[in-house]
Design an enzyme around this catalytic site. Sequence first.
Site, short mmCIF file in Angstrom:
data_model
loop_
_atom_site.label_atom_id
_atom_site.label_comp_id
_atom_site.label_asym_id
_atom_site.label_seq_id
_atom_site.Cartn_x
_atom_site.Cartn_y
_atom_site.Cartn_z
N CYS A 87 0.84 -1.20 0.00
CA CYS A 87 0.00 0.00 0.00
C CYS A 87 0.87 1.25 0.00
O CYS A 87 1.72 1.42 0.88
CB CYS A 87 -0.89 -0.03 1.24
SG CYS A 87 -1.79 1.50 1.54
N SER A 88 0.65 2.14 -0.94
CA SER A 88 1.48 3.34 -1.04
C SER A 88 1.31 4.24 0.19
O SER A 88 2.28 4.82 0.67
CB SER A 88 1.16 4.12 -2.32
OG SER A 88 -0.17 4.60 -2.30
#
Length: 113
Positions: A10-11
Amino acid sequence: MTTLYHNPRCSKSRQTLHLLEEKGETIEVIKYLENPPSTQELKQVISLLGITPKELVRTQEAVWKETYKDKVLTDQEIIAAMIKHPILIERPIAINGTRAAIGRPPEKVLDIL
């Protein structure tokens, strides 16, 4: 020390981790998809965040849409769903002592340092 419930894919989670590192925080990283919280741990996180279990659910995940979306669920049933399917837990979650924040946006975790 700050505990971070983290998903490396997940960024926002990666950005939050980087932000905490930049601030010089000692961080305990919990990859919650590999090491899901217990029911009691998840209840504690929800309590620290000051939200309802439903507010911690990623409602756009396929498993939520396919299995839970149109059902009336109790808080206990929602927590059980997140334990069974940890992908449903919103991320990242940072905990520092008795304070917690969801890193959306990542800068929100600065409020608990």
